[in-house]
Design an enzyme around this catalytic site. Structure first.
Site, short mmCIF file in Angstrom:
data_model
loop_
_atom_site.label_atom_id
_atom_site.label_comp_id
_atom_site.label_asym_id
_atom_site.label_seq_id
_atom_site.Cartn_x
_atom_site.Cartn_y
_atom_site.Cartn_z
N GLU A 191 -8.94 -5.63 -4.45
CA GLU A 191 -8.41 -4.63 -3.53
C GLU A 191 -9.54 -3.79 -2.91
O GLU A 191 -9.55 -3.52 -1.70
CB GLU A 191 -7.45 -3.69 -4.29
N SER A 236 0.84 -1.19 0.00
CA SER A 236 0.00 0.00 0.00
C SER A 236 0.88 1.25 0.00
O SER A 236 1.68 1.44 -0.90
CB SER A 236 -0.96 -0.04 1.20
N HIS A 287 -7.69 -5.75 -0.21
CA HIS A 287 -6.45 -5.04 0.10
C HIS A 287 -5.91 -5.48 1.47
O HIS A 287 -6.67 -5.60 2.43
CB HIS A 287 -6.74 -3.55 0.12
#
Length: 522
Positions: free
Chosen positions: A346, A216, A442
């Site tokens: 995600e 991320s 995610h």
């Protein structure tokens, strides 16, 4: 007693006589603890001086040497931050450790009775274990190296020296001021890599075999490090997980800082912000960024093209924008071996717990596609492939690919076209979590990469029955990549091979969903 109590000199190097592992750094001696047999850990070791007082909003400065032995058996201070807002706080652990010395690292290393277990070297290196340096995510406002999912024991068990890094967050690390350096959090990461180069050998690591990896915002940071002249030569390989190259112009990046200044009623200068109480600053920062996210927009902190750490946008420098890198420059980081990828879904981390998947209407979908400039021809391809999908699921799939999968594919293509010396590998994590219908969302892959599925913090996202064999395979691939530059599958070529980690056993897939990828071109 704190983690930084000084103790008298004792034992010899490695801690054989004292019963605890010890290491002699450039700045002084530290003592750690044993995580398990054969693995030592050193927690909260400072790589730079505390960034407060006269050093607030200033570039990181080297640690002052100390006498005696510093205890490094407990996590060090975390950067000032607030926890994730509900409902994400139940899914993403974010421990807080009070203190000013937040610029610290943790080290896990193979360790024998006489000290660090250096191993046999390998791949032509001059000796020492491969090193992996973890840069955490959290939208540049959350996270730390104290998150239990990031425990480095499994990496050290498998022959890697694992280092995890803290860096300044939010306005402290990514505020934009006329009277302070930009990208302070990124400068912290570079300072940590310099610390690794200077000190990692005493933990048995090879400074010539450093792999940086992150997820991320950590992956966005690593892409920036690939493009930064100040980071060249500090690592040999890189892993980019669920983050794509990006940085804003000064004008755009400063808007969040100005919004925080307005909320505080002070000038948007480092001098004015330095006079603001830390908790009051955090409150204002949280209020300004409360509705921002990588997928829904709003105020957020971002890296900035500053002409120094980042002379140009990493998306351009690395070829992630789909065009041709600047004339005569090739692709930045071309000599670095690169492993990168995403999860399959995600968007579900943000869209499912918030209820957006269910709330989004067809009208709001059309409005969102218009605002985000998604071509109508692209949306048609996704609709045709997802008959019966809800508007929120369609928007999420488009957002996932626009922000992450497509830019990473373009990076891989740019490296292939340029004849980059570094090898390129792509993966996709697709095992769907049953928890709250999160799917392959995610951050779900983190417990698999670190082989920490047994921790309660990992199980908050995966549930109790996540496939351990998939974690073993994924973790082994990361170890192999750090050791040899090859995770175990074919490097990127014209057939676009992607290793799919789940659902089911890992399998190499040529050009997955390529009609959707191509729909973004032209």
């Amino acid at each position: 007693m704190t983690a930084w109590d000084l103790e008298p000199e004792r034992g010899r190097d490695g801690g054989a006589e004292s019963g605890v592992p010890e290491a002699v750094l450039v700045s002084g001696r530290v003592s750690g603890a044993f995580a398990v047999d054969g693995v030592a850990r050193f927690l909260g070791v400072p790589y730079a001086r505390a960034p407060f007082g006269s050093r607030r909003f200033r570039a990181p400065e080297p640690v002052e040497p100390w006498e005696g032995v510093r205890r490094a058996a407990e996590f060090g201070a975390t950067a000032p931050k607030r926890p994730y807002a509900p409902p994400l706080d139940a899914l993403l652990p974010d421990p807080v450790v009070e203190g000013d010395d937040c610029l610290n690292v943790n080290v896990w290393a193979p360790w024998g009775p006489a000290g660090p277990d250096i191993g046999a070297g390998g791949d032509g290196s001059r000796g020492g274990r491969p090193v992996m340096v973890w840069i955490h995510g959290g939208s540049l406002v959350h996270g730390s190296n104290a998150v239990p999912v990031y425990d480095g024991t499994a990496f050290a068990r498998d022959g890697v020296v694992l280092v995890s890094v803290n860096y300044r967050l939010g306005v402290e690390g990514f505020g934009v001021f006329p009277d302070a350096p930009a990208n302070l959090g990124l400068r912290d990461q570079i300072a940590a890599l310099v610390w690794v180069r200077e000190n990692i050998a005493v933990f048995g690591g090879d400074p010539e075999r450093v792999t940086v990896f992150g997820e991320s915002a950590g992956a966005i940071s690593i892409a920036a490090l690939l493009a930064s002249p100040l980071a060249r030569g500090l690592f040999r390989r890189a892993v980019v997980q669920s983050g794509a190259p990006m940085a804003l112009s000064r004008e755009r990046a400063r808007r969040t800082t100005e919004a925080v200044a307005k909320r505080l009623g002070v000038a948007a200068t480092a001098e004015a912000f330095a006079a603001v109480d830390r908790e009051r600053l955090l409150t204002a920062q949280t209020e300004v960024t409360a509705k921002g996210s990588p997928l829904t927009g709003g105020h957020s902190f971002q890296l900035m093209v500053d002409g120094d750490v980042l002379p140009r946008n990493p998306a351009e420098a690395l070829g992630a924008h789909g065009g041709v890198p600047a004339e005569g420059r090739g692709v930045d980081g071309a000599g670095v071996d690169l492993l990168m990828g995403t999860t399959s879904e995600e968007y579900r981390l943000w869209f499912v717990p918030s209820g957006l998947v269910e709330r989004l209407s067809p009208f709001l979908l059309r409005l969102a596609l218009w605002k985000t400039r998604v071509p109508s021809r692209t949306a048609r391809v996704y609709r045709a492939n997802r008959l019966g999908a809800r508007p929120g699921e369609l928007l999420g799939a488009l957002a996932t690919d626009k922000l992450l999968r497509v830019p990473l594919n373009r990076m891989a293509d740019a490296r292939l076209r340029s004849g980059a010396a570094g090898r390129t590998y792509l993966y996709e994590f697709g095992w769907p979590s049953p928890v709250l219908g999160l799917g392959a969302c995610h951050a779900l892959e983190l417990g698999f990469v670190f082989d920490t599925l047994h921790t309660p913090e990992a199980r908050a996202m995966t549930g109790p029955d996540a496939p351990r064999e998939l974690a073993a395979a994924m973790h082994a691939a990361w170890v192999a990549f750090a050791a040899e530059g090859d995770p175990g599958w074919r490097a990127w070529d014209g057939e676009r091979p992607v290793m799919a980690f789940g659902p089911g056993a890992p399998v190499l897939v040529p050009a997955p969903r390529d009609d959707e990828r191509r729909a973004w071109d032209g």
